[in-house]
Design a protein around this motif. Structure first.
Motif, PDB file in Angstrom:
ATOM      1  N   ASN A  64     -73.296  -1.507  25.608  1.00  0.00           N
ATOM      2  CA  ASN A  64     -74.358  -0.846  24.862  1.00  0.00           C
ATOM      3  C   ASN A  64     -74.780   0.472  25.500  1.00  0.00           C
ATOM      4  OD1 ASN A  64     -76.342  -0.629  22.888  1.00  0.00           O
ATOM      5  ND2 ASN A  64     -77.814  -1.854  24.005  1.00  0.00           N
ATOM      6  N   ALA A  65     -74.841   1.522  24.694  1.00  0.00           N
ATOM      7  CA  ALA A  65     -75.275   2.840  25.167  1.00  0.00           C
ATOM      8  C   ALA A  65     -76.800   2.882  25.229  1.00  0.00           C
ATOM      9  CB  ALA A  65     -74.737   3.936  24.253  1.00  0.00           C
ATOM     10  N   PHE A  66     -77.363   2.032  26.077  1.00  0.00           N
ATOM     11  CA  PHE A  66     -78.815   1.967  26.261  1.00  0.00           C
ATOM     12  C   PHE A  66     -79.102   2.250  27.724  1.00  0.00           C
ATOM     13  CE2 PHE A  66     -83.039   0.057  26.518  1.00  0.00           C
ATOM     14  CZ  PHE A  66     -83.602   0.513  25.334  1.00  0.00           C
ATOM     15  N   SER A  67     -79.831   3.317  27.977  1.00  0.00           N
ATOM     16  CA  SER A  67     -79.948   3.869  29.315  1.00  0.00           C
ATOM     17  C   SER A  67     -80.436   2.854  30.345  1.00  0.00           C
ATOM     18  CB  SER A  67     -80.893   5.080  29.292  1.00  0.00           C
ATOM     19  OG  SER A  67     -80.874   5.751  30.524  1.00  0.00           O
ATOM     20  N   ALA A  68     -81.440   2.059  29.999  1.00  0.00           N
ATOM     21  CA  ALA A  68     -82.035   1.143  30.971  1.00  0.00           C
ATOM     22  C   ALA A  68     -81.071   0.057  31.422  1.00  0.00           C
ATOM     23  CB  ALA A  68     -83.287   0.500  30.380  1.00  0.00           C
ATOM     24  N   TYR A  69     -80.011  -0.210  30.625  1.00  0.00           N
ATOM     25  CA  TYR A  69     -79.038  -1.233  30.996  1.00  0.00           C
ATOM     26  C   TYR A  69     -77.850  -0.639  31.752  1.00  0.00           C
ATOM     27  CZ  TYR A  69     -81.478  -3.623  27.160  1.00  0.00           C
ATOM     28  OH  TYR A  69     -82.422  -4.162  26.326  1.00  0.00           O
TER      29      TYR A  69
ATOM     30  N   PRO B  85     -66.014 -18.591  18.584  1.00  0.00           N
ATOM     31  CA  PRO B  85     -66.354 -17.500  19.514  1.00  0.00           C
ATOM     32  C   PRO B  85     -67.674 -16.847  19.133  1.00  0.00           C
ATOM     33  CG  PRO B  85     -64.063 -17.344  18.803  1.00  0.00           C
ATOM     34  CD  PRO B  85     -64.712 -18.376  17.927  1.00  0.00           C
ATOM     35  N   VAL B  86     -68.320 -16.226  20.114  1.00  0.00           N
ATOM     36  CA  VAL B  86     -69.599 -15.558  19.886  1.00  0.00           C
ATOM     37  C   VAL B  86     -69.493 -14.115  20.353  1.00  0.00           C
ATOM     38  CG1 VAL B  86     -70.861 -17.713  20.185  1.00  0.00           C
ATOM     39  CG2 VAL B  86     -70.532 -16.212  22.155  1.00  0.00           C
ATOM     40  N   ILE B  87     -70.523 -13.329  20.030  1.00  0.00           N
ATOM     41  CA  ILE B  87     -70.558 -11.919  20.429  1.00  0.00           C
ATOM     42  C   ILE B  87     -71.854 -11.630  21.185  1.00  0.00           C
ATOM     43  CG2 ILE B  87     -71.645 -11.155  18.262  1.00  0.00           C
ATOM     44  CD1 ILE B  87     -69.930  -8.598  18.486  1.00  0.00           C
ATOM     45  N   ALA B  88     -71.768 -10.786  22.191  1.00  0.00           N
ATOM     46  CA  ALA B  88     -72.952 -10.164  22.790  1.00  0.00           C
ATOM     47  C   ALA B  88     -72.975  -8.747  22.230  1.00  0.00           C
ATOM     48  CB  ALA B  88     -72.871 -10.164  24.312  1.00  0.00           C
ATOM     49  N   SER B  89     -73.742  -8.529  21.184  1.00  0.00           N
ATOM     50  CA  SER B  89     -73.617  -7.317  20.382  1.00  0.00           C
ATOM     51  C   SER B  89     -74.179  -6.068  21.064  1.00  0.00           C
ATOM     52  CB  SER B  89     -74.306  -7.495  19.029  1.00  0.00           C
ATOM     53  OG  SER B  89     -75.715  -7.568  19.207  1.00  0.00           O
ATOM     54  N   HIS B  90     -75.065  -6.243  22.039  1.00  0.00           N
ATOM     55  CA  HIS B  90     -75.626  -5.075  22.730  1.00  0.00           C
ATOM     56  C   HIS B  90     -76.106  -5.492  24.116  1.00  0.00           C
ATOM     57  CE1 HIS B  90     -78.825  -7.040  20.490  1.00  0.00           C
ATOM     58  NE2 HIS B  90     -79.743  -6.405  21.178  1.00  0.00           N
ATOM     59  N   SER B  91     -75.146  -5.668  24.992  1.00  0.00           N
ATOM     60  CA  SER B  91     -75.418  -6.042  26.385  1.00  0.00           C
ATOM     61  C   SER B  91     -74.541  -5.206  27.304  1.00  0.00           C
ATOM     62  CB  SER B  91     -75.124  -7.531  26.612  1.00  0.00           C
ATOM     63  OG  SER B  91     -75.960  -8.366  25.828  1.00  0.00           O
ATOM     64  N   ASP B  92     -74.932  -5.155  28.581  1.00  0.00           N
ATOM     65  CA  ASP B  92     -74.126  -4.453  29.569  1.00  0.00           C
ATOM     66  C   ASP B  92     -73.840  -5.375  30.750  1.00  0.00           C
ATOM     67  OD1 ASP B  92     -73.713  -1.999  28.194  1.00  0.00           O
ATOM     68  OD2 ASP B  92     -75.781  -1.441  28.604  1.00  0.00           O
ATOM     69  N   VAL B  93     -73.537  -4.808  31.901  1.00  0.00           N
ATOM     70  CA  VAL B  93     -72.978  -5.563  33.026  1.00  0.00           C
ATOM     71  C   VAL B  93     -74.010  -5.711  34.144  1.00  0.00           C
ATOM     72  CG1 VAL B  93     -71.171  -5.561  34.777  1.00  0.00           C
ATOM     73  CG2 VAL B  93     -70.653  -4.766  32.462  1.00  0.00           C
TER      74      VAL B  93
END
Length: 211
Positions: A67-72, A31-39
């Motif tokens: 991810n709590a990143f505004s642009a995403y 398995p893999v992770i998307a450590s900082h992505s959104d939808v």
């Protein structure tokens, strides 16, 4: 990819192109992770995962850390989109990425770009939880986590630094998440997928590590 699996490395698919994402999932036996992505269905940017990618991540046993990143989390206004397009055109930049800027040009472009996008309203805690909700409904609670990205300008209104982390837990409870589910989102799912990557190591590396 095989070498990474052999060594028990947890592979991160955030920031990959769509083609590279597909290749990683096809080649990795763990398995893999998307450590900082959104939808992507909520905010259409290449840094977010599409529904098909979310489904593939689940099928692989992986995890997306919302991810709590505004642009995403907050779509750009038409005015900001137009201003960025004009800025890029002024520097001869295209989607192909073939134009190379000098260090001075790059610094000036970066400054002007961040002035434009920095004027956008910051995403809210509600939008963060909306993204969590979407991912959970799409692929299940076992495949979703949370990430902050504070060191790269992350944070949203209501979770701007680690001191406001309790606000996220409170918002999740208001949405109906149970304590056990919140534990999964805050770390349980990441630990599970990390252990799965370790368990997928080549046996000879397991022996070397234990020796």
């Amino acid at each position: 990819m095989q070498r990474l699996n052999d060594l028990g490395v947890l592979i991160d698919v955030s920031q990959l192109s769509d083609a590279a994402f597909d290749q990683v999932l096809a080649l990795s036996r763990a398995p893999v992770i998307a450590s900082h992505s959104d939808v992507r269905a909520l905010v259409d940017t290449s840094r977010n995962l599409s529904d098909a990618q979310l489904d593939a991540l689940k099928a692989k046993g992986g995890v997306i850390a919302i991810n709590a990143f505004s642009a995403y989390l907050h779509a750009r206004s038409p005015q900001t989109t137009e201003a960025v397009a004009k800025l890029r055109a002024g520097y001869g930049l295209s989607e192909s990425g073939s134009t190379v800027l000098s260090p001075e040009q790059q610094a000036d472009y970066d400054r002007r770009y961040h002035e434009i996008v920095g004027a956008e309203p910051r995403a809210t805690l509600r939008e963060l939880i909306d993204a969590v909700d979407y991912a959970v409904k799409r692929i299940g609670i076992d495949h979703v986590a949370l990430s902050s990205d504070f060191n790269h300008g992350g944070g949203v209104t209501g979770w701007s630094d680690v001191g406001e982390t309790a606000n996220v837990t409170a918002a999740l409870r208001q949405r109906g998440y149970t304590p056990a589910q919140i534990d999964q989102l805050w770390g349980g799912n990441v630990l599970r997928v990390w252990q799965a990557a370790i368990d997928a190591r080549n046996p000879r590396y397991r022996l070397a590590a234990s020796g």
